[in-house]
Design a protein around this motif. Structure first.
Motif, mmCIF file in Angstrom:
data_model
loop_
_atom_site.group_PDB
_atom_site.id
_atom_site.type_symbol
_atom_site.label_atom_id
_atom_site.label_comp_id
_atom_site.label_asym_id
_atom_site.label_seq_id
_atom_site.Cartn_x
_atom_site.Cartn_y
_atom_site.Cartn_z
ATOM 1 N N VAL A 231 0.859 -1.188 0.000
ATOM 2 C CA VAL A 231 0.000 0.000 0.000
ATOM 3 C C VAL A 231 0.897 1.240 0.000
ATOM 4 O O VAL A 231 1.889 1.282 0.742
ATOM 5 N N PRO A 232 0.618 2.271 -0.806
ATOM 6 C CA PRO A 232 -0.581 2.518 -1.615
ATOM 7 C C PRO A 232 -0.428 2.116 -3.085
ATOM 8 O O PRO A 232 -1.139 2.637 -3.940
ATOM 9 N N LEU A 233 0.507 1.214 -3.397
ATOM 10 C CA LEU A 233 0.764 0.822 -4.784
ATOM 11 C C LEU A 233 0.192 -0.555 -5.085
ATOM 12 O O LEU A 233 0.690 -1.282 -5.927
ATOM 13 N N HIS A 234 -0.894 -0.885 -4.423
ATOM 14 C CA HIS A 234 -1.424 -2.250 -4.432
ATOM 15 C C HIS A 234 -2.611 -2.448 -5.362
ATOM 16 O O HIS A 234 -3.088 -3.586 -5.509
ATOM 17 N N ASN A 235 -3.115 -1.391 -5.986
ATOM 18 C CA ASN A 235 -4.421 -1.469 -6.649
ATOM 19 C C ASN A 235 -4.502 -2.496 -7.772
ATOM 20 O O ASN A 235 -5.587 -2.996 -8.084
ATOM 21 N N TRP A 236 -3.372 -2.811 -8.383
ATOM 22 C CA TRP A 236 -3.391 -3.770 -9.490
ATOM 23 C C TRP A 236 -3.653 -5.198 -9.009
ATOM 24 O O TRP A 236 -4.230 -6.013 -9.742
ATOM 25 N N LEU A 237 -3.235 -5.500 -7.779
ATOM 26 C CA LEU A 237 -3.181 -6.899 -7.353
ATOM 27 C C LEU A 237 -4.560 -7.549 -7.201
ATOM 28 O O LEU A 237 -4.777 -8.660 -7.712
ATOM 29 N N PRO A 238 -5.537 -6.931 -6.523
ATOM 30 C CA PRO A 238 -6.849 -7.581 -6.420
ATOM 31 C C PRO A 238 -7.523 -7.809 -7.771
ATOM 32 O O PRO A 238 -8.128 -8.864 -7.989
ATOM 33 N N MET A 308 -10.814 -11.273 -2.101
ATOM 34 C CA MET A 308 -10.598 -11.346 -0.660
ATOM 35 C C MET A 308 -9.222 -11.928 -0.346
ATOM 36 O O MET A 308 -8.465 -11.372 0.469
ATOM 37 N N PHE A 309 -8.895 -13.039 -0.988
ATOM 38 C CA PHE A 309 -7.596 -13.645 -0.698
ATOM 39 C C PHE A 309 -6.453 -12.860 -1.331
ATOM 40 O O PHE A 309 -5.308 -12.989 -0.894
ATOM 41 N N ALA A 310 -6.750 -12.043 -2.355
ATOM 42 C CA ALA A 310 -5.728 -11.137 -2.884
ATOM 43 C C ALA A 310 -5.362 -10.083 -1.837
ATOM 44 O O ALA A 310 -4.176 -9.776 -1.633
ATOM 45 N N TYR A 311 -6.378 -9.527 -1.171
ATOM 46 C CA TYR A 311 -6.084 -8.577 -0.093
ATOM 47 C C TYR A 311 -5.363 -9.261 1.066
ATOM 48 O O TYR A 311 -4.538 -8.648 1.752
ATOM 49 N N SER A 312 -5.656 -10.534 1.281
ATOM 50 C CA SER A 312 -4.916 -11.293 2.287
ATOM 51 C C SER A 312 -3.438 -11.383 1.908
ATOM 52 O O SER A 312 -2.556 -11.294 2.772
ATOM 53 N N SER A 313 -3.145 -11.538 0.608
ATOM 54 C CA SER A 313 -1.753 -11.563 0.162
ATOM 55 C C SER A 313 -1.065 -10.230 0.427
ATOM 56 O O SER A 313 0.094 -10.194 0.845
ATOM 57 N N ILE A 314 -1.776 -9.123 0.185
ATOM 58 C CA ILE A 314 -1.205 -7.804 0.482
ATOM 59 C C ILE A 314 -0.884 -7.699 1.968
ATOM 60 O O ILE A 314 0.181 -7.190 2.364
ATOM 61 N N GLU A 315 -1.805 -8.172 2.796
ATOM 62 C CA GLU A 315 -1.579 -8.136 4.253
ATOM 63 C C GLU A 315 -0.324 -8.914 4.628
ATOM 64 O O GLU A 315 0.532 -8.428 5.398
ATOM 65 N N HIS A 316 -0.174 -10.109 4.091
ATOM 66 C CA HIS A 316 0.967 -10.947 4.479
ATOM 67 C C HIS A 316 2.276 -10.437 3.894
ATOM 68 O O HIS A 316 3.325 -10.542 4.544
ATOM 69 N N MET A 317 2.244 -9.874 2.687
ATOM 70 C CA MET A 317 3.474 -9.284 2.154
ATOM 71 C C MET A 317 3.876 -8.072 2.988
ATOM 72 O O MET A 317 5.072 -7.821 3.211
ATOM 73 N N GLY A 318 2.888 -7.326 3.477
ATOM 74 C CA GLY A 318 3.197 -6.234 4.380
ATOM 75 C C GLY A 318 3.832 -6.721 5.661
ATOM 76 O O GLY A 318 4.771 -6.108 6.188
ATOM 77 N N LEU A 319 3.337 -7.842 6.176
ATOM 78 C CA LEU A 319 3.895 -8.405 7.407
ATOM 79 C C LEU A 319 5.344 -8.855 7.199
ATOM 80 O O LEU A 319 6.205 -8.647 8.063
#
Length: 487
Positions: A231-238, A308-319
């Motif tokens: 984030v904030p460069l995540h919009n393509w992923l979902p 939903m699971f795409a946003y989960s990937s963003i969360e885990h990559m952030g972690l």
């Protein structure tokens, strides 16, 4: 020459596979050929890994390729996930073909680009040249654009275009950062000896101009961070996950995001050495934590299961980014472990999601119900995978998240409440959606082709094992890689 054969095969097999499947990818045998090429690549990666474990780091081809503790485990993981995803892809693509979504030209494009995508990922991981790393990431962008758009629907073309524009702009920033690194090296060793080889830059990193390196890392972090999905460069992923074929979602989450984060780690090592202060780590902590929090709350709004699971990937990559930003042996170890188990578990989840969406004829979660009655194996795979990715013990995600949070409590205590709230929101959001998908009422029928569920439970079993027991050789591997990352 014999010593070079494993690396030649690791790169040569998927490259050859892309060429062969560009000609024969539309035939019925192409699905088996895709599995065969991926399996051969995985075997070659195992041989290469065995050599590195036995003999230590090695250079190949005038030092243009460098295999060490940091990248060799990612090479094996990449080849393994590409192989299991190819197995899953066989029945999945048969159903898509029967439904008219995959025509012969689209199948040929899909299979050839799948192999070329594997090639670009492995090239990016094993090259010692930061310039070639950039080329590999750009090539990966082009292959995945074609994969995401393969259905040729308005939504898939829009998703592919968004992916191309955002990641194209990001990768341009990474190119400028790469040029700045070369300029910093030129000032130290002269124009004739200046190089983009990472090992050469690592040897002189303490002499590099800190002002130039600071600007270079900022551009490199923005560029490769776009590919990570921060984030904030995540919009393509979902959008890319939701509109492309499910096997593409599995390799995007399991492979591409890891390789982009790996590129950032290589740059972080140089930046830490040049600056003598944890500026790179602070940037990674900030953007990693922002990604975890934002993605967790966006999970609550999703209706499409793949989004939903795409946003989960963003969360885990952030972690993971947060963990590597913390630095030190424990946090780096946890980041590497999380990188491994996330790739295994998330790809397994997408395998089950793909079959479930084909059964229901939709990706809208409200319309997917009662999987336990239709296919208990898919249902239990989805439920166990969801619990695993949410950090339930004894899966490996719990172990890595526990290490990350306890390290944050000691190093950055202000961030701990934010992490805990975000993880709690993510747990509630995903579990409340998955539970009715698995146990609700349904009138759905069975799939025409039996789903490939062996990869699902192999991935889940490996994720469970890494939560209970890490083999000594793998533990030593992680420790050495964590030491290299430093911080």
């Amino acid at each position: 020459m014999i010593e070079l054969e494993p690396l030649l095969f690791v790169l040569g097999i998927p490259l050859a596979g892309g060429g062969v499947l560009a000609l024969w990818g539309h035939r019925d045998s192409a699905m088996a050929l895709n599995v065969g090429f991926s399996f051969a690549t995985f075997l070659a990666a195992l041989v290469l890994t065995g050599q590195v474990i036995a003999d230590g780091p090695r250079f190949v081809w005038q030092r243009e390729f460098f295999i060490d503790a940091l990248n060799v485990f990612l090479v094996t993981l990449t080849a393994f996930v590409a192989f299991t995803t190819a197995i899953f892809s066989r029945p999945y693509m048969r159903v898509e073909r029967d439904h008219g979504k995959m025509t012969p030209p689209r199948l040929r494009l899909y299979h050839s680009m799948y192999q070329l995508f594997s090639f670009t990922m492995l090239l990016g991981l094993m090259t010692n040249n930061i310039g070639i790393l950039w080329v590999a990431m750009e090539a990966a962008t082009l292959t995945t654009v074609l994969l995401v758009s393969v259905y040729r629907t308005a939504a898939s073309l829009e998703a592919a275009w968004k992916y191309f524009i955002l990641c194209g702009v990001g990768i341009a920033q990474a190119l400028f950062g790469t040029v700045l690194l070369y300029m910093a090296a030129e000032r130290v060793i002269g124009a004739e000896e200046a190089t983009l080889l990472w090992t050469d830059l690592d040897a002189i990193k303490t002499q590099l101009n800190p002002n130039i390196v600071t600007i270079a890392f900022a551009f490199l972090f923005i560029g490769y961070g776009t590919k990570v999905g921060l984030v904030p460069l995540h919009n393509w992923l979902p959008d890319a996950h939701a509109e492309g074929p499910t096997p593409v979602s599995a390799v995007l989450s399991g492979l591409l995001l890891n390789v982009a984060l790996y590129a950032i780690l290589r740059c972080k090592v140089l930046t830490d050495g040049a600056l003598g202060m944890p500026l790179a780590g602070r940037m990674m902590i900030g953007f990693g934590l922002l990604s975890v929090v934002v993605a967790s709350f966006l999970l609550m709004r999703q209706r499409d299961v793949k989004r939903m699971f795409a946003y989960s990937s963003i969360e885990h990559m952030g972690l993971m980014t947060f963990a590597f930003g913390l630095g030190g042996p424990v946090a780096n170890f946890a980041g590497l472990l999380h990188m491994t188990v996330h790739s295994l578990i998330k790809s397994a989840i997408f395998f089950t999601v793909g079959h479930a969406a084909q059964k229901a004829g939709t990706q809208v979660m409200d319309d997917i119900r009662g999987l336990i009655r239709i296919s208990p194996t898919i249902a239990w795979g989805m439920m166990l995978g969801s619990l695993a990715i949410l950090g339930m013990p004894p899966f490996g995600v719990f172990a890595s998240e526990f290490l990350i949070i306890t390290t944050a409590m000691r190093e950055q205590p202000w961030a701990t409440p934010l992490l805990l709230v975000a993880l709690g929101v993510a747990f509630a959001s995903i579990f409340s959606r998955v539970q009715p998908m698995v146990f609700g009422d349904t009138s759905l029928g069975r799939l025409a082709h039996p789903p490939a569920l062996v990869p699902v439970f192999v991935h889940l079993a490996l994720g469970l094992m890494l939560g209970l027991y890490i083999p000594p050789w793998l533990d030593a591997w992680y420790r050495e890689a964590a030491r290299m990352i430093g911080g």
